[in-house]
Design a protein around this motif. Structure first.
Motif, mmCIF file in Angstrom:
data_model
loop_
_atom_site.group_PDB
_atom_site.id
_atom_site.type_symbol
_atom_site.label_atom_id
_atom_site.label_comp_id
_atom_site.label_asym_id
_atom_site.label_seq_id
_atom_site.Cartn_x
_atom_site.Cartn_y
_atom_site.Cartn_z
ATOM 1 N N PRO A 88 0.840 -1.213 0.000
ATOM 2 C CA PRO A 88 0.000 0.000 0.000
ATOM 3 C C PRO A 88 0.869 1.256 0.000
ATOM 4 N N TRP A 124 -6.655 -1.989 -1.111
ATOM 5 C CA TRP A 124 -6.143 -2.574 0.131
ATOM 6 C C TRP A 124 -7.137 -2.320 1.260
ATOM 7 N N LYS A 125 -7.285 -3.295 2.138
ATOM 8 C CA LYS A 125 -8.026 -3.075 3.381
ATOM 9 C C LYS A 125 -6.958 -2.890 4.456
ATOM 10 N N VAL A 126 -6.949 -1.730 5.063
ATOM 11 C CA VAL A 126 -5.935 -1.377 6.051
ATOM 12 C C VAL A 126 -6.570 -1.433 7.434
ATOM 13 N N SER A 129 -11.141 -0.028 10.309
ATOM 14 C CA SER A 129 -10.287 -0.214 9.142
ATOM 15 C C SER A 129 -10.778 0.749 8.059
ATOM 16 N N HIS A 186 -8.444 7.224 0.182
ATOM 17 C CA HIS A 186 -8.712 6.535 1.448
ATOM 18 C C HIS A 186 -10.174 6.570 1.843
ATOM 19 N N ALA A 191 -2.073 -4.502 6.274
ATOM 20 C CA ALA A 191 -2.940 -4.260 5.120
ATOM 21 C C ALA A 191 -3.036 -5.535 4.298
ATOM 22 N N THR A 245 -10.402 1.469 3.484
ATOM 23 C CA THR A 245 -9.969 0.964 2.181
ATOM 24 C C THR A 245 -9.073 1.997 1.528
ATOM 25 N N GLN A 246 -7.921 1.548 1.046
ATOM 26 C CA GLN A 246 -7.034 2.408 0.272
ATOM 27 C C GLN A 246 -7.104 1.945 -1.176
ATOM 28 N N SER A 275 -1.982 2.651 12.109
ATOM 29 C CA SER A 275 -2.203 1.653 11.069
ATOM 30 C C SER A 275 -1.524 0.345 11.435
#
Length: 175
Positions: A86, A128-130, A141, A159, A107, A143-144, A104
């Protein structure tokens, strides 16, 4: 003739209204059309497009980043962007986007695909799920979403799951 005149007037009004609801944003050789109410500000050699609220509880306003060569060069803890990681430009812990109080964690890649980025250009799209705290389950969480156009040195970072952003980027016009 009256029907033709009414239809022409309707199309003229529809066209001008549609154009009046967006404004152009130009960056790194392309232009996108964004809603009038979105605001643009310079950020570290890129542009931050503010799309919504700026909550004091969040690490950033609802927005997305249009990043250029500098963002790509320092996209992964001070190192160049890697498609298998990410976007995380700083070294060490960063704030979780929706809640400042969390840091954070890990991810997980959710999706990778090709995406249109204007006529003749393809972006590598990665989602990505962070996790905001990798040591705890079921914590906040976000999402990026990333669009990377290697040939043009462009990286878009979102984001906030900005509604319609993929469609906006797909209609980009390269100059």
């Amino acid at each position: 003739m009256i029907l033709t005149l009414a239809l022409s007037a309707s199309l003229a009004l529809t066209g001008s209204t549609a154009q009046a609801t967006t404004k152009p944003v130009t960056f790194q050789g392309f232009t996108i059309q964004v809603p009038l109410q979105w605001h643009v500000k310079k950020e570290g050699g890129g542009l931050r497009v503010i799309t919504g609220a700026c909550s004091p509880q969040a690490a950033e306003c609802q927005s997305f980043l249009l990043g250029g060569p500098g963002h790509i060069k320092y996209a992964s803890e001070g190192n160049p962007y890697r498609t298998d990681q990410p976007y995380h430009p700083s070294s060490g812990v960063t704030q979780c986007v929706p809640m400042k109080k969390y840091s954070s964690g890990q991810a997980n890649r959710v999706k990778t695909s090709k995406a249109a980025f204007g006529t003749g250009q393809q972006a590598l799209f990665t989602e990505w799920k962070v996790s905001c705290d990798g040591s705890k389950l079921n914590v906040a969480s976000y999402t990026q979403s990333l669009w990377y156009v290697k040939a043009k040195k462009v990286l878009v970072v979102d984001h906030w799951k900005t509604p319609g952003l993929g469609a906006i980027l797909a209609k980009a016009v390269w100059g």
